[in-house]
Design a protein around this motif. Sequence first.
Motif, PDB file in Angstrom:
ATOM      1  N   TYR A   6       0.834  -1.206   0.000  1.00  0.00           N
ATOM      2  CA  TYR A   6       0.000   0.000   0.000  1.00  0.00           C
ATOM      3  C   TYR A   6       0.868   1.255   0.000  1.00  0.00           C
ATOM      4  O   TYR A   6       0.570   2.226  -0.697  1.00  0.00           O
ATOM      5  CB  TYR A   6      -0.946  -0.004   1.207  1.00  0.00           C
ATOM      6  N   ILE A   9       1.943   2.017  -3.419  1.00  0.00           N
ATOM      7  CA  ILE A   9       0.836   2.534  -4.218  1.00  0.00           C
ATOM      8  C   ILE A   9       0.606   4.005  -3.885  1.00  0.00           C
ATOM      9  O   ILE A   9       0.406   4.834  -4.769  1.00  0.00           O
ATOM     10  CB  ILE A   9      -0.450   1.699  -3.972  1.00  0.00           C
ATOM     11  N   HIS A  14       3.252   2.408  -8.959  1.00  0.00           N
ATOM     12  CA  HIS A  14       2.529   1.571  -9.924  1.00  0.00           C
ATOM     13  C   HIS A  14       2.114   2.324 -11.187  1.00  0.00           C
ATOM     14  O   HIS A  14       1.667   1.723 -12.153  1.00  0.00           O
ATOM     15  CB  HIS A  14       1.268   1.016  -9.256  1.00  0.00           C
ATOM     16  N   VAL A  26      -1.229  -5.976  -5.393  1.00  0.00           N
ATOM     17  CA  VAL A  26      -0.925  -5.197  -4.191  1.00  0.00           C
ATOM     18  C   VAL A  26      -1.172  -6.112  -2.995  1.00  0.00           C
ATOM     19  O   VAL A  26      -2.259  -6.674  -2.849  1.00  0.00           O
ATOM     20  CB  VAL A  26      -1.801  -3.933  -4.093  1.00  0.00           C
ATOM     21  N   ALA A  36      -6.697   1.400  -1.187  1.00  0.00           N
ATOM     22  CA  ALA A  36      -5.858   1.044  -2.342  1.00  0.00           C
ATOM     23  C   ALA A  36      -6.700   0.897  -3.604  1.00  0.00           C
ATOM     24  O   ALA A  36      -6.321   1.375  -4.670  1.00  0.00           O
ATOM     25  CB  ALA A  36      -5.087  -0.247  -2.058  1.00  0.00           C
TER      26      ALA A  36
END
Length: 108
Positions: A6, A9, A14, A26, A36
């Motif tokens: 996370y 992200i 990403h 993920v 997320a």
Amino acid sequence: MNRFTYQQIEAGEHLDLIRDKKSFEVVLLEGHLSDAVQLIERHIESRDMSCRIYTSKRVATATIGLLDAGLGIAALAGIAIHNIATYNPDWEICRYLVDKKIEVTYMK
């Protein structure tokens, strides 16, 4: 398949994969699964692409629900309506609630 946490992200690590239309996963989403999904959905849609978000094993769960006073029928109808509304998406985002992960798959 590329894997992210996370925190990665949140940091946007990403974004190149979305741009290049490459699938990824993920993991380790303790308490951040919904956040997320929303973040990735926003990034996909900002590139004028569509996505379908669903939960793993939802049809099996709804089918089991058929035994419980018709609730499964309502769940299956909801799934069908969702699939029609998100027909032919560019991406699919699958939530795995037990494993606390998501898979983001480019479909086209």
